[in-house]
Motif scaffolding. Structure first.
Motif, PDB file in Angstrom:
ATOM      1  N   LEU A  85       0.815  -1.184   0.118  1.00 46.19           N
ATOM      2  CA  LEU A  85       0.195   0.039  -0.176  1.00 46.19           C
ATOM      3  C   LEU A  85       0.809   1.345  -0.124  1.00 46.19           C
ATOM      4  O   LEU A  85      -0.052   2.341  -0.103  1.00 46.19           O
ATOM      5  CB  LEU A  85      -0.895  -0.189   1.230  1.00 46.19           C
ATOM      6  CG  LEU A  85      -1.995  -1.143   1.267  1.00 46.19           C
ATOM      7  CD1 LEU A  85      -2.595  -1.135   2.351  1.00 46.19           C
ATOM      8  CD2 LEU A  85      -2.774  -0.944   0.042  1.00 46.19           C
ATOM      9  N   GLY A  86       2.147   1.111   0.178  1.00 40.46           N
ATOM     10  CA  GLY A  86       2.780   2.335   0.072  1.00 40.46           C
ATOM     11  C   GLY A  86       3.085   3.160   1.454  1.00 40.46           C
ATOM     12  O   GLY A  86       2.994   4.309   1.473  1.00 40.46           O
ATOM     13  N   LEU A  87       2.700   2.472   2.755  1.00 40.22           N
ATOM     14  CA  LEU A  87       2.618   3.164   3.787  1.00 40.22           C
ATOM     15  C   LEU A  87       3.888   2.988   4.349  1.00 40.22           C
ATOM     16  O   LEU A  87       4.877   2.240   4.126  1.00 40.22           O
ATOM     17  CB  LEU A  87       1.591   2.489   4.784  1.00 40.22           C
ATOM     18  CG  LEU A  87       0.264   2.460   4.323  1.00 40.22           C
ATOM     19  CD1 LEU A  87      -0.594   1.648   5.067  1.00 40.22           C
ATOM     20  CD2 LEU A  87      -0.583   3.675   3.840  1.00 40.22           C
ATOM     21  N   ARG A  88       4.088   4.036   5.512  1.00 38.89           N
ATOM     22  CA  ARG A  88       5.352   3.755   6.365  1.00 38.89           C
ATOM     23  C   ARG A  88       6.565   3.828   5.509  1.00 38.89           C
ATOM     24  O   ARG A  88       7.308   2.715   5.339  1.00 38.89           O
ATOM     25  CB  ARG A  88       5.447   2.686   7.045  1.00 38.89           C
ATOM     26  CG  ARG A  88       4.157   2.392   7.901  1.00 38.89           C
ATOM     27  CD  ARG A  88       4.479   2.281   9.211  1.00 38.89           C
ATOM     28  NE  ARG A  88       3.329   1.811  10.151  1.00 38.89           N
ATOM     29  CZ  ARG A  88       2.682   2.528  10.784  1.00 38.89           C
ATOM     30  NH1 ARG A  88       2.595   3.758  10.939  1.00 38.89           N
ATOM     31  NH2 ARG A  88       1.580   1.900  11.353  1.00 38.89           N
ATOM     32  N   LYS A  89       6.927   5.123   4.741  1.00 39.43           N
ATOM     33  CA  LYS A  89       8.267   5.077   4.025  1.00 39.43           C
ATOM     34  C   LYS A  89       9.388   4.848   4.529  1.00 39.43           C
ATOM     35  O   LYS A  89       9.839   5.251   5.641  1.00 39.43           O
ATOM     36  CB  LYS A  89       8.109   6.376   3.161  1.00 39.43           C
ATOM     37  CG  LYS A  89       6.834   6.361   2.116  1.00 39.43           C
ATOM     38  CD  LYS A  89       6.614   7.603   1.696  1.00 39.43           C
ATOM     39  CE  LYS A  89       5.502   7.392   0.620  1.00 39.43           C
ATOM     40  NZ  LYS A  89       4.895   8.538  -0.117  1.00 39.43           N
TER      41      LYS A  89
END
Length: 89
Positions: A85-89
């Protein structure tokens, strides 16, 4: 509205255990993320919409609780969901 449904379908296909899976933590996080992204776009145009602002905060906190649960119970699935999901980069 249609984009949310298509994102929901994609989330179920990629993270669900079966085609009608809407209850597993990964899918719930993906659905909340789609709703959060749509509502964030709405808030950019309508910054005084306080009901939507409250709903956005509620959804963000629900997603945080789901992520904490998933991290505690299934760390491998947590890493997969966060990366997908592309969370917490």
């Amino acid at each position: 509205m249609n984009s949310t449904k298509s994102r929901t379908r994609e989330a179920i296909d990629s993270l669900g255990y079966h085609e009608r899976d809407t209850g597993s933590s990964g899918v719930q996080i993906a659905i909340l993320t789609a709703k959060i992204r749509d509502l964030t776009e709405h808030m950019k145009a309508h910054h005084k919409d306080f009901r939507s602002q409250r709903s956005l905060r509620i959804m963000v906190s629900q997603r945080a609780r789901h992520l904490a649960y998933l991290k505690r119970t299934d760390p491998e699935k947590y890493r997969e969901v966060v990366a997908g999901l592309g969370l917490r980069k």
